[in-house]
Design a protein around this motif. Structure first.
Motif, short mmCIF file in Angstrom:
data_model
loop_
_atom_site.label_atom_id
_atom_site.label_comp_id
_atom_site.label_asym_id
_atom_site.label_seq_id
_atom_site.Cartn_x
_atom_site.Cartn_y
_atom_site.Cartn_z
N MET A 18 0.82 -1.21 0.00
CA MET A 18 0.00 0.00 0.00
C MET A 18 0.86 1.26 0.00
SD MET A 18 -3.16 -0.93 2.56
CE MET A 18 -2.14 -1.62 3.86
N ALA A 19 0.34 2.26 -0.69
CA ALA A 19 1.00 3.57 -0.73
C ALA A 19 -0.06 4.66 -0.71
CB ALA A 19 1.87 3.71 -1.99
N VAL A 20 0.36 5.85 -0.34
CA VAL A 20 -0.48 7.04 -0.43
C VAL A 20 0.11 7.96 -1.47
CG1 VAL A 20 -1.19 9.15 0.76
CG2 VAL A 20 -1.42 6.95 1.91
N ASP A 38 3.50 1.23 2.86
CA ASP A 38 4.89 1.03 2.48
C ASP A 38 5.54 2.34 2.10
OD1 ASP A 38 5.20 -2.10 2.28
OD2 ASP A 38 3.29 -1.64 1.32
N HIS A 39 4.77 3.22 1.48
CA HIS A 39 5.30 4.52 1.05
C HIS A 39 4.19 5.56 1.09
CE1 HIS A 39 9.01 2.63 -0.32
NE2 HIS A 39 8.25 1.69 -0.86
N VAL A 40 4.54 6.80 1.42
CA VAL A 40 3.63 7.93 1.38
C VAL A 40 4.30 9.02 0.56
CG1 VAL A 40 2.42 9.70 2.70
CG2 VAL A 40 2.60 7.37 3.61
N LEU A 62 4.18 3.03 -7.86
CA LEU A 62 4.40 1.69 -8.43
C LEU A 62 5.87 1.33 -8.44
CD1 LEU A 62 1.93 1.73 -11.46
CD2 LEU A 62 1.55 0.75 -9.19
N GLU A 63 6.70 2.31 -8.79
CA GLU A 63 8.15 2.08 -8.81
C GLU A 63 8.65 1.69 -7.41
OE1 GLU A 63 12.24 4.49 -10.05
OE2 GLU A 63 10.40 5.60 -9.60
N ASP A 114 -3.99 7.19 -16.44
CA ASP A 114 -2.83 7.45 -17.29
C ASP A 114 -1.59 6.68 -16.84
OD1 ASP A 114 -4.42 9.08 -18.79
OD2 ASP A 114 -3.59 10.97 -18.05
N ALA A 115 -1.61 6.19 -15.60
CA ALA A 115 -0.51 5.34 -15.13
C ALA A 115 -0.77 3.87 -15.47
CB ALA A 115 -0.34 5.49 -13.62
#
Length: 231
Positions: free
Chosen positions: A116-118, A141-143, A163-164, A188-189
């Motif tokens: 999960m990310a924000v 995992d990342h914000v 995503l990266e 668009d991603a």
């Protein structure tokens, strides 16, 4: 506005191949109910920089999801409003709650092995500070904030960066948002786009943007996120 039964709905646009292994969330209006605090912070910033008179928060709200400086440019307001807006947002952060069901949904997704990310219109430091205050920062995992990518939403940069960092291909990820800018960025991603309705904003306008999926409650996201098989 009344909603159909609480199940994850498929719109006229077919979903992309799964299975979903990663979820990228917008923050305001999806994870946190920050509208009242943003209104108060915006009103203070407007009074300090522009002067007396009603602050045009309704117009500001129409641009929700974008980076604050970009909203100021779109509204023709002074960029100097950012400093008092951020100051007041930090001061009032303790008044911002999670939406009902969000904490439990995040915990369940984490248990299932979903990454999960924000990806937020806020700055990264402010978003991480708020999530830490609410006790859910560790579940992500990342914000990523709009100040940490070359182009903020509606450009796809922030979702692509998520995503990266997550190490996930687009076809195994979804972008969950309450604004058209979120859907545009996610589309668009190349990820599955999910429109949320629990924020109570312009739901009809959001659905007109043809998201891949619609969720009326946070826990409905679990329908599309089965547990990741153990390796």
């Amino acid at each position: 506005m009344s909603h159909p039964p609480s199940t994850l709905e498929v719109s006229t646009t077919p979903t992309r191949p799964g299975p979903i292994r990663a979820v990228v969330f917008d923050l305001d209006g999806v994870v946190v109910d920050s509208s009242a605090v943003m209104r108060a912070a915006f009103s203070v910033a407007y009074a300090e920089v522009v002067g007396p008179g009603p602050a045009p928060f309704e117009e500001y709200n129409k641009h929700m999801g974008r980076y604050f400086p970009d909203i100021m440019r779109l509204m023709g307001l002074p960029l100097e409003m950012e400093e008092p807006f951020v100051r007041e947002s930090y001061r009032l952060a303790h008044q911002v709650p999670l939406f009902p069901g969000v904490r439990e949904t995040l915990e369940e997704l984490s248990e299932r092995g979903i990454r999960m990310a924000v990806a937020t219109g806020k700055s990264g430091p402010r978003a991480r500070s708020l999530l830490d205050l609410l006790g859910v920062l560790h579940l992500f995992d990342h914000v990523i904030g709009s100040d940490e990518v070359p182009r903020p939403k509606p450009a796809p940069d922030i979702v692509l960066r998520a995503l990266e960092l997550l190490g996930m291909p687009p076809h195994q990820a979804m972008m969950v948002g309450d604004a058209i800018t979120d859907l545009t960025s996610g589309r668009d991603a190349g990820v599955t786009t999910v429109a949320t309705t629990w924020h109570g904003g312009d739901v009809e306008g959001l659905l007109a943007a043809a998201p891949d999926l619609v969720a009326h409650k946070p826990e409905e996201l679990l329908v599309h996120c089965p547990a990741v098989p153990a390796t």
